[in-house]
Design a protein around this motif. Structure first.
Motif, PDB file in Angstrom:
ATOM      1  N   GLY A 130      11.126  10.492  -4.748  1.00 19.90           N
ATOM      2  CA  GLY A 130      10.229   9.547  -4.104  1.00 19.90           C
ATOM      3  C   GLY A 130       9.346   8.913  -5.155  1.00 19.90           C
ATOM      4  N   ALA A 131       8.956   7.655  -4.941  1.00 17.50           N
ATOM      5  CA  ALA A 131       8.125   6.955  -5.918  1.00 17.50           C
ATOM      6  C   ALA A 131       7.135   6.052  -5.207  1.00 17.50           C
ATOM      7  CB  ALA A 131       8.991   6.139  -6.877  1.00 17.50           C
ATOM      8  N   THR A 132       6.008   5.859  -5.865  1.00 14.71           N
ATOM      9  CA  THR A 132       4.973   4.975  -5.330  1.00 14.71           C
ATOM     10  C   THR A 132       4.206   4.377  -6.481  1.00 14.71           C
ATOM     11  OG1 THR A 132       3.279   4.845  -3.594  1.00 14.71           O
ATOM     12  CG2 THR A 132       3.114   6.686  -5.141  1.00 14.71           C
TER      13      THR A 132
ATOM     14  N   VAL B 256      -6.112  10.757  -7.239  1.00 15.95           N
ATOM     15  CA  VAL B 256      -6.575  11.325  -5.971  1.00 15.95           C
ATOM     16  C   VAL B 256      -5.449  11.574  -4.978  1.00 15.95           C
ATOM     17  CG1 VAL B 256      -8.071  10.921  -3.981  1.00 15.95           C
ATOM     18  CG2 VAL B 256      -8.864  10.309  -6.260  1.00 15.95           C
ATOM     19  N   TYR B 257      -4.437  10.706  -4.950  1.00 18.10           N
ATOM     20  CA  TYR B 257      -3.375  10.827  -3.948  1.00 18.10           C
ATOM     21  C   TYR B 257      -2.349  11.878  -4.378  1.00 18.10           C
ATOM     22  CZ  TYR B 257      -4.700   6.964  -0.910  1.00 18.10           C
ATOM     23  OH  TYR B 257      -5.348   6.160  -0.002  1.00 18.10           O
TER      24      TYR B 257
ATOM     25  N   PRO C  60      -8.842  11.305  -0.612  1.00 19.10           N
ATOM     26  CA  PRO C  60      -8.942   9.851  -0.840  1.00 19.10           C
ATOM     27  C   PRO C  60      -9.816   9.147   0.182  1.00 19.10           C
ATOM     28  CG  PRO C  60      -6.759  10.477  -0.040  1.00 19.10           C
ATOM     29  CD  PRO C  60      -7.466  11.739  -0.392  1.00 19.10           C
ATOM     30  N   GLU C  61      -9.972   9.727   1.373  1.00 16.43           N
ATOM     31  CA  GLU C  61     -10.799   9.068   2.380  1.00 16.43           C
ATOM     32  C   GLU C  61     -12.248   8.938   1.928  1.00 16.43           C
ATOM     33  OE1 GLU C  61      -9.883  13.218   4.229  1.00 16.43           O
ATOM     34  OE2 GLU C  61      -9.065  11.871   2.709  1.00 16.43           O
ATOM     35  N   ARG C  62     -12.701   9.826   1.048  1.00 15.36           N
ATOM     36  CA  ARG C  62     -14.072   9.720   0.553  1.00 15.36           C
ATOM     37  C   ARG C  62     -14.266   8.438  -0.247  1.00 15.36           C
ATOM     38  NH1 ARG C  62     -14.978  16.026  -1.461  1.00 15.36           N
ATOM     39  NH2 ARG C  62     -15.151  16.943   0.634  1.00 15.36           N
ATOM     40  N   THR C  63     -13.273   8.106  -1.075  1.00 16.91           N
ATOM     41  CA  THR C  63     -13.340   6.857  -1.834  1.00 16.91           C
ATOM     42  C   THR C  63     -13.301   5.658  -0.900  1.00 16.91           C
ATOM     43  OG1 THR C  63     -12.219   7.895  -3.710  1.00 16.91           O
ATOM     44  CG2 THR C  63     -12.232   5.495  -3.637  1.00 16.91           C
ATOM     45  N   LEU C  64     -12.448   5.713   0.116  1.00 17.88           N
ATOM     46  CA  LEU C  64     -12.324   4.601   1.045  1.00 17.88           C
ATOM     47  C   LEU C  64     -13.575   4.432   1.896  1.00 17.88           C
ATOM     48  CD1 LEU C  64      -8.616   5.221   2.058  1.00 17.88           C
ATOM     49  CD2 LEU C  64      -9.496   3.406   0.595  1.00 17.88           C
ATOM     50  N   TYR C  65     -14.186   5.537   2.271  1.00 25.32           N
ATOM     51  CA  TYR C  65     -15.451   5.455   2.999  1.00 25.32           C
ATOM     52  C   TYR C  65     -16.513   4.733   2.159  1.00 25.32           C
ATOM     53  CZ  TYR C  65     -14.574   8.356   7.146  1.00 25.32           C
ATOM     54  OH  TYR C  65     -14.135   8.836   8.351  1.00 25.32           O
TER      55      TYR C  65
ATOM     56  N   TYR D 294       2.608  13.782  -6.280  1.00 23.69           N
ATOM     57  CA  TYR D 294       2.076  12.515  -5.800  1.00 23.69           C
ATOM     58  C   TYR D 294       2.430  12.295  -4.330  1.00 23.69           C
ATOM     59  CZ  TYR D 294       1.036  11.264 -10.618  1.00 23.69           C
ATOM     60  OH  TYR D 294       0.532  11.256 -11.891  1.00 23.69           O
ATOM     61  N   LEU D 295       1.469  11.740  -3.592  1.00 24.83           N
ATOM     62  CA  LEU D 295       1.705  11.329  -2.218  1.00 24.83           C
ATOM     63  C   LEU D 295       2.138   9.867  -2.219  1.00 24.83           C
ATOM     64  CD1 LEU D 295      -1.436  12.902  -0.501  1.00 24.83           C
ATOM     65  CD2 LEU D 295       0.909  13.780  -0.436  1.00 24.83           C
ATOM     66  N   LEU D 296       3.141   9.549  -1.417  1.00 24.48           N
ATOM     67  CA  LEU D 296       3.637   8.185  -1.341  1.00 24.48           C
ATOM     68  C   LEU D 296       2.741   7.344  -0.437  1.00 24.48           C
ATOM     69  CD1 LEU D 296       7.460   8.918  -0.945  1.00 24.48           C
ATOM     70  CD2 LEU D 296       6.059   8.873  -3.030  1.00 24.48           C
ATOM     71  N   PHE D 297       2.663   6.054  -0.744  1.00 26.71           N
ATOM     72  CA  PHE D 297       1.856   5.115   0.029  1.00 26.71           C
ATOM     73  C   PHE D 297       2.795   4.161   0.758  1.00 26.71           C
ATOM     74  CE2 PHE D 297      -0.954   1.148  -0.151  1.00 26.71           C
ATOM     75  CZ  PHE D 297      -1.577   1.465   1.046  1.00 26.71           C
ATOM     76  N   GLY D 298       2.685   4.125   2.087  1.00 25.23           N
ATOM     77  CA  GLY D 298       3.664   3.428   2.917  1.00 25.23           C
ATOM     78  C   GLY D 298       3.861   1.960   2.613  1.00 25.23           C
TER      79      GLY D 298
END
Length: 293
Positions: free
Chosen positions: A117-119, A144-145, A243-248, A152-156
């Motif tokens: 998987g890649a992002t 962070v992701y 990552p939600e902390r950064t987005l907040y 690494y977590l993938l981003f849709g």
């Protein structure tokens, strides 16, 4: 180079779908196919895709319909199941791929046989400062992701899977009928369950809309809660960063500025999706002209 399919789930995306498939087909290396999977759209999404195919008969765009069930996950799954490429790209219908995206993705998986998987990072094309935003997004996502031991977590909006990896997890990914999880994080965790390697590539760039920020705080908070919900549904997995902390932290500024900037774009008659990769596209056209010459 490995063949790459691009899968685009779509529901009521008439505003951006033409720009999306134009970017997906205007590539330094052509994708094997671009599959737009319409999911009961009530606007002109499907007709716009049909018109694009009629106007560009040589491009590998196909329109599919997923009518059995409403929702992103069954629509995504249907498209990935239909895709024929060795690598399966998955983006959103408001996503604009950089002109070398297919080349970068295909080469990445060919160079690293262990990558499943890649992002990569994204730029918000309907906000100012694309280059600065892309660099900032790159720093955040690569640090962070992540989950467990640093996978690494993938981003849709900007992700790809090896087709064999999708075959391995397709029967296991969560259906999430309550619609409370991040489906891309869910896919990532199922890949990790199999011991599959996920990778991050800063050259794998896409442009997306910042429209998520143009919602009430209550709606935004529910969206951020999806991170916790997804990990709660997969208790074997952990994460050190949230990552939600950064987005907040970004939400108040973007929520205030987004509608103001949209009024500017409208008054200036600017299509931000059309111009996001204009410099790179012109360079690509220039190279092709030189090759033909």
């Amino acid at each position: 180079m490995l063949t790459v399919s691009v899968v685009v789930p779509a529901w009521n995306e008439e505003e951006r779908i033409a720009d999306c498939i134009l970017n997906a087909t205007t590539q330094s290396v052509a994708p094997l196919e671009v599959l737009v999977v319409d999911n009961h759209s009530t606007d002109r999404t499907a007709q716009i895709v049909r018109d694009f195919i009629d106007a560009h008969p040589d491009t590998p765009v196909r329109l599919l319909h997923q009518d059995a069930e409403q929702g992103l996950i069954p629509t995504r799954n249907f498209g990935l199941d239909q895709a024929r490429g060795q690598v399966l790209g998955r983006i959103d219908a408001d996503c604009m791929l950089r002109p070398n995206w297919v080349q970068v993705v295909g080469s990445l998986f060919e160079r690293d046989p262990q990558a499943m998987g890649a992002t990569g990072p994204v730029a918000y094309y309907d906000m100012p400062g694309k280059e600065i935003g892309l660099k900032g997004d790159n720093r955040v996502r690569r640090s962070v992701y992540r989950a467990d031991d640093g996978q690494y977590l993938l981003f849709g909006s900007n992700m790809a899977l090896r087709s064999s990896a999708w075959s391995a997890i397709r029967g296991e990914v969560c259906r999430d009928k309550a619609d409370i999880m991040h489906e891309d994080v869910d896919v990532s965790l199922h890949l990790i369950d199999h011991g599959f390697k996920t990778v991050y590539c800063k050259e794998m760039n896409a442009g997306i809309s910042a429209r998520r920020m143009d919602t009430s705080f209550a709606s935004f908070r529910r969206y951020m809660q999806r991170f916790k919900n997804t990990f709660d549904a997969h208790p074997r997995h952990t994460r050190e960063q949230k990552p939600e902390r950064t987005l907040y932290a970004l939400y108040p500024v973007l929520r205030t500025f987004y509608p103001v900037y949209q009024k500017y774009l409208e008054s200036a008659d600017i299509n931000p999706a059309e111009r996001v990769w204009i410099k790179e596209q012109m360079e690509l056209f220039h190279r092709r002209d030189q090759e033909v010459g």
